[in-house]
Scaffold this motif. Structure first.
Motif, PDB file in Angstrom:
ATOM      1  N   LEU A  18      39.836 -26.776 -64.874  1.00  0.00           N
ATOM      2  CA  LEU A  18      39.945 -25.786 -65.953  1.00  0.00           C
ATOM      3  C   LEU A  18      41.404 -25.506 -66.306  1.00  0.00           C
ATOM      4  N   ALA A  19      42.245 -25.410 -65.285  1.00  0.00           N
ATOM      5  CA  ALA A  19      43.664 -25.139 -65.552  1.00  0.00           C
ATOM      6  C   ALA A  19      44.269 -26.232 -66.426  1.00  0.00           C
ATOM      7  N   GLY A  20      43.851 -27.482 -66.181  1.00  0.00           N
ATOM      8  CA  GLY A  20      44.457 -28.612 -66.888  1.00  0.00           C
ATOM      9  C   GLY A  20      43.831 -28.895 -68.246  1.00  0.00           C
ATOM     10  N   LEU A  21      42.682 -28.279 -68.523  1.00  0.00           N
ATOM     11  CA  LEU A  21      42.039 -28.518 -69.817  1.00  0.00           C
ATOM     12  C   LEU A  21      42.654 -27.605 -70.879  1.00  0.00           C
ATOM     13  N   PRO A  22      42.707 -28.093 -72.132  1.00  0.00           N
ATOM     14  CA  PRO A  22      43.258 -27.211 -73.159  1.00  0.00           C
ATOM     15  C   PRO A  22      42.340 -26.026 -73.468  1.00  0.00           C
ATOM     16  N   PRO A  23      42.873 -24.873 -73.739  1.00  0.00           N
ATOM     17  CA  PRO A  23      44.290 -24.539 -73.639  1.00  0.00           C
ATOM     18  C   PRO A  23      44.672 -24.417 -72.168  1.00  0.00           C
ATOM     19  N   ARG A  24      45.725 -25.115 -71.777  1.00  0.00           N
ATOM     20  CA  ARG A  24      46.122 -25.090 -70.366  1.00  0.00           C
ATOM     21  C   ARG A  24      46.567 -23.678 -69.978  1.00  0.00           C
ATOM     22  N   GLY A  25      46.356 -23.342 -68.722  1.00  0.00           N
ATOM     23  CA  GLY A  25      46.741 -21.997 -68.309  1.00  0.00           C
ATOM     24  C   GLY A  25      46.360 -21.741 -66.869  1.00  0.00           C
ATOM     25  N   PRO A  26      46.721 -20.568 -66.364  1.00  0.00           N
ATOM     26  CA  PRO A  26      46.446 -20.258 -64.965  1.00  0.00           C
ATOM     27  C   PRO A  26      44.974 -19.932 -64.695  1.00  0.00           C
ATOM     28  N   VAL A  27      44.526 -20.268 -63.500  1.00  0.00           N
ATOM     29  CA  VAL A  27      43.191 -19.921 -62.998  1.00  0.00           C
ATOM     30  C   VAL A  27      43.380 -19.334 -61.607  1.00  0.00           C
ATOM     31  N   PHE A  28      42.385 -18.595 -61.128  1.00  0.00           N
ATOM     32  CA  PHE A  28      42.558 -17.897 -59.856  1.00  0.00           C
ATOM     33  C   PHE A  28      41.342 -18.103 -58.955  1.00  0.00           C
ATOM     34  N   VAL A  29      41.595 -18.429 -57.687  1.00  0.00           N
ATOM     35  CA  VAL A  29      40.507 -18.517 -56.703  1.00  0.00           C
ATOM     36  C   VAL A  29      40.917 -17.738 -55.453  1.00  0.00           C
ATOM     37  N   SER A  30      40.064 -16.812 -55.051  1.00  0.00           N
ATOM     38  CA  SER A  30      40.283 -16.035 -53.836  1.00  0.00           C
ATOM     39  C   SER A  30      39.472 -16.682 -52.707  1.00  0.00           C
ATOM     40  N   VAL A  31      40.135 -16.930 -51.574  1.00  0.00           N
ATOM     41  CA  VAL A  31      39.453 -17.626 -50.472  1.00  0.00           C
ATOM     42  C   VAL A  31      39.521 -16.769 -49.201  1.00  0.00           C
ATOM     43  N   PRO A  32      38.392 -16.204 -48.781  1.00  0.00           N
ATOM     44  CA  PRO A  32      38.385 -15.437 -47.534  1.00  0.00           C
ATOM     45  C   PRO A  32      38.905 -16.276 -46.367  1.00  0.00           C
ATOM     46  N   MET A  33      39.655 -15.618 -45.485  1.00  0.00           N
ATOM     47  CA  MET A  33      40.442 -16.381 -44.512  1.00  0.00           C
ATOM     48  C   MET A  33      39.597 -17.152 -43.498  1.00  0.00           C
ATOM     49  N   ASP A  34      38.379 -16.695 -43.212  1.00  0.00           N
ATOM     50  CA  ASP A  34      37.577 -17.430 -42.239  1.00  0.00           C
ATOM     51  C   ASP A  34      36.885 -18.649 -42.856  1.00  0.00           C
ATOM     52  N   ASP A  35      36.982 -18.784 -44.170  1.00  0.00           N
ATOM     53  CA  ASP A  35      36.358 -19.960 -44.801  1.00  0.00           C
ATOM     54  C   ASP A  35      36.985 -21.266 -44.329  1.00  0.00           C
ATOM     55  N   TRP A  36      38.251 -21.200 -43.959  1.00  0.00           N
ATOM     56  CA  TRP A  36      38.938 -22.453 -43.604  1.00  0.00           C
ATOM     57  C   TRP A  36      38.417 -23.044 -42.299  1.00  0.00           C
ATOM     58  N   ASP A  37      37.732 -22.228 -41.498  1.00  0.00           N
ATOM     59  CA  ASP A  37      37.161 -22.750 -40.247  1.00  0.00           C
ATOM     60  C   ASP A  37      35.718 -23.191 -40.418  1.00  0.00           C
ATOM     61  N   ALA A  38      35.143 -22.910 -41.592  1.00  0.00           N
ATOM     62  CA  ALA A  38      33.738 -23.271 -41.806  1.00  0.00           C
ATOM     63  C   ALA A  38      33.627 -24.742 -42.182  1.00  0.00           C
ATOM     64  N   GLU A  39      32.430 -25.287 -42.000  1.00  0.00           N
ATOM     65  CA  GLU A  39      32.190 -26.680 -42.371  1.00  0.00           C
ATOM     66  C   GLU A  39      32.000 -26.770 -43.889  1.00  0.00           C
ATOM     67  N   ALA A  40      32.697 -27.709 -44.495  1.00  0.00           N
ATOM     68  CA  ALA A  40      32.424 -27.961 -45.913  1.00  0.00           C
ATOM     69  C   ALA A  40      31.193 -28.857 -45.989  1.00  0.00           C
ATOM     70  N   ASP A  41      30.553 -28.805 -47.127  1.00  0.00           N
ATOM     71  CA  ASP A  41      29.461 -29.737 -47.368  1.00  0.00           C
ATOM     72  C   ASP A  41      30.136 -31.084 -47.666  1.00  0.00           C
ATOM     73  N   ALA A  42      30.102 -32.005 -46.649  1.00  0.00           N
ATOM     74  CA  ALA A  42      30.953 -33.201 -46.711  1.00  0.00           C
ATOM     75  C   ALA A  42      30.664 -34.047 -47.951  1.00  0.00           C
ATOM     76  N   THR A  43      29.415 -34.277 -48.251  1.00  0.00           N
ATOM     77  CA  THR A  43      29.116 -35.133 -49.403  1.00  0.00           C
ATOM     78  C   THR A  43      29.584 -34.455 -50.684  1.00  0.00           C
ATOM     79  N   GLY A  44      29.287 -33.145 -50.776  1.00  0.00           N
ATOM     80  CA  GLY A  44      29.667 -32.412 -51.968  1.00  0.00           C
ATOM     81  C   GLY A  44      31.171 -32.417 -52.150  1.00  0.00           C
ATOM     82  N   ALA A  45      31.912 -32.192 -51.056  1.00  0.00           N
ATOM     83  CA  ALA A  45      33.372 -32.129 -51.146  1.00  0.00           C
ATOM     84  C   ALA A  45      33.931 -33.467 -51.616  1.00  0.00           C
ATOM     85  N   GLU A  46      33.341 -34.544 -51.117  1.00  0.00           N
ATOM     86  CA  GLU A  46      33.827 -35.870 -51.515  1.00  0.00           C
ATOM     87  C   GLU A  46      33.657 -36.058 -53.026  1.00  0.00           C
ATOM     88  N   HIS A  47      32.512 -35.630 -53.532  1.00  0.00           N
ATOM     89  CA  HIS A  47      32.289 -35.799 -54.972  1.00  0.00           C
ATOM     90  C   HIS A  47      33.225 -34.924 -55.792  1.00  0.00           C
TER      91      HIS A  47
END
Ligand SMILES: Cc1ncc(C[n+]2csc(CCOP(=O)(O)OP(=O)(O)O)c2C)c(N)n1
Length: 516
Positions: A129-158
């Motif tokens: 979204l940031a790179g699509l016209p009109p280009r501009g800032p986007v924001f994502v808030s990520v709770p700190m314990d998310d980084w230790d959780a398992e990503a959905d591996a297939t989904g993340a790859e896609h």
């Protein structure tokens, strides 16, 4: 995206742990610096920039700079940490209680994923979204314990493997009619805005102007975040005034005005008048549907500006009309003491190599710099189109990191320099060889000028005595010097530009506006 700008806190450390070796982290000591650097980097690299902020207070500190990034159409992924999910509802310390709402009007999309597993998808969506016209800032808030959780591996790859292309060409029918309108016009003109440069349409704009013998104006300076046409080119006429009435009058001599890559128009002071003279028609080509829709007059074509220019160039005939009048060469400014800013910029024009880049935030002498320097290479000028001070200093560092082979000079008023002064530390710590030129007039000169325009008398807080930028630079580790004469400025700027690290040159200048 392997460069991350940021300022970390406890809520971001889980993201930064195990930092990949092929990434670089660039530390800003205050969030406005981190966002400003990412803004400059994104614009000068043409890629999406990434800045990571510290939960609510970090986002708060960065908001003015996010506002600027939006005005600059700068593609920026802003991420921020957040308290752990299990503690958010009881609002433990550092919880951003409504993270997605906080930067809301300043970003294209603002989100906190409902599950840890959704973070990769949300980040992917945000980057696209940031790179699509009109280009501009986007924001994502990520709770700190998310980084230790398992990503959905297939989904993340896609989601990480996707490319989303956003440049759209105009309807050929529309191009043909626009080409015919230009060709049939008695006295058509081109107005170029910042998106011409951002879209890579520089050469095509020159081709159109030459083929159609069009006089070319730049959009008003406050909205001219980038230059879209060589300002030393014989067809270049100057910069449009930023107020409604005077702008309309300036264009009154033209029957068809084609505006490229800009809003219509980035007006500023409230001087009313007809926005367009009777007998003048206007068409704007912009990649931003909102710019197209909110224009107060004229027709609009929503399309990538470079693609539109290529399509137009293939349709328009070579015009027979008289070539536009050439603008006079800039007048040599008188040598005064302290120096007039225009004289300093003339010196800068002499010492800056042709591939040099200027990042400008010296409000009372913007027009003097543009007039004296007449920058004429693509990607050679960056200016905070949002008007929020604190863009220039960090943006110059980001620009230099994105363009390591081109010399970058950051021109700052001594007042403007203070809004993100901590950036000097980053320039020193990462050896980013920006030359900072501080024009010191001991006042908020442009505000005194505005006070006259607004018939305001006796406003306090417009003087800046004893503000020692050179000493501040030394404290942050940037070597600095003062130059008071033309010869001293010439030598100091030449040496600073040639040096392998950052340097700051302070030049005392005369007070008041410098218009030419
Ligand atoms: C974040 C922010 N705060 C305040 C202002 C208002 N403002 C506009 S110009 C200006 C003065 C800038 O002073 P200086 O950099 O010394 O430049 P000069 O006007 O003297 O050329 C101020 C305070 C602003 N544009 N942005």
């Amino acid at each position: 995206m392997t460069t991350i700008f940021g300022n970390p806190g406890s809520t971001e450390l889980p993201m930064l742990g195990g930092f990949p070796e092929d990434f670089r982290y660039v530390l800003g000591l205050q969030e406005s610096v981190a966002v400003g650097m990412a803004d400059g980097f994104a614009q000068a690299s043409g890629t999406v920039g990434h800045v990571n902020l510290h939960t609510a207070p970090g986002v708060g500190n960065g908001m003015g700079a996010i506002f600027n990034a939006q005005a600059n159409h700068s593609p920026l992924l802003v991420t921020a940490g957040q308290q752990a999910r299990s503690l958010m509802t009881l609002q433990a310390n550092l919880t951003n209680r409504d993270a997605a709402r906080m930067p809301h009007p300043l970003v294209k999309w603002s989100y906190e994923p409902p599950r840890a597993a959704d973070v990769p998808h949300a980040l992917g969506r945000a980057v696209h979204l940031a790179g699509l016209p009109p280009r501009g800032p986007v924001f994502v808030s990520v709770p700190m314990d998310d980084w230790d959780a398992e990503a959905d591996a297939t989904g993340a790859e896609h989601v990480t493997g996707r490319k989303v292309e956003g440049r759209s060409a105009p309807d050929p029918k529309v191009v043909r009619s626009l080409a015919a309108r230009l060709a049939a016009a008695r006295s058509p003109a081109l107005v170029v805005g910042p998106d011409v440069d951002a879209a890579g349409g520089w050469d095509a704009a020159v081709e159109l102007a030459e083929r159609q013998r069009l006089p070319v104006w730049a959009v008003p300076a406050p909205g001219g975040g980038r230059i879209g046409f060589p300002e030393g080119h014989p067809a270049f006429q100057g910069i449009l005034p930023p107020a409604v009435g005077p702008l309309g009058e300036t264009l009154a001599q033209h029957d068809v005005v084609l505006v490229l890559g800009s809003s219509v128009f980035p007006y500023y002071p409230n001087i009313p008048g007809p926005p367009l003279a009777e007998g003048t028609e206007l068409v704007v080509v912009t990649s931003d549907p909102d710019e197209a829709a909110r224009a107060p007059m004229g027709d609009a074509v929503v399309a990538d500006v470079a693609l539109a220019l290529h399509a137009l160039n293939a349709e328009v005939p070579a015009a027979e009309r008289e070539p536009p009048p050439s603008r006079l060469a800039p007048e040599e400014p008188p040598v005064t003491e302290p120096l007039n800013p225009a004289a300093v910029y003339r010196v800068l024009a002499e010492v800056l190599p042709t591939d040099g880049i200027v990042v400008l935030e010296s409000p009372s002498s913007t027009l003097a710099l543009r007039n004296q320097m007449r920058l004429s290479a693509p990607g050679s000028y960056y200016f905070g189109a949002g008007g929020g001070l604190g863009f220039g200093l960090p943006a110059a560092i980001g620009v230099q990191l994105a363009q390591p082979d081109r010399p970058v000079v950051c021109v700052l008023g001594e007042g403007s320099a203070q809004y993100a002064i901590q950036g000097l530390w980053t320039a020193a710590a990462y050896e980013v060889p920006v030359t900072f030129l501080v024009t010191r007039n001991d006042e908020y000169a442009i505000l005194k000028w505005f006070a006259g325009l607004e018939s305001v008398e006796g406003a306090p807080g417009l003087d800046l005595p004893a503000l020692e930028s050179a000493e501040l630079a030394s404290a942050y580790g940037v070597p600095s010097r003062r130059a008071s004469t033309l010869d001293e400025a010439h030598a100091a700027l030449g040496e600073a530009i040639a040096s392998a690290g950052p340097e700051l040159v302070e030049v005392p200048v005369s007070p008041g506006m410098a218009l030419a």
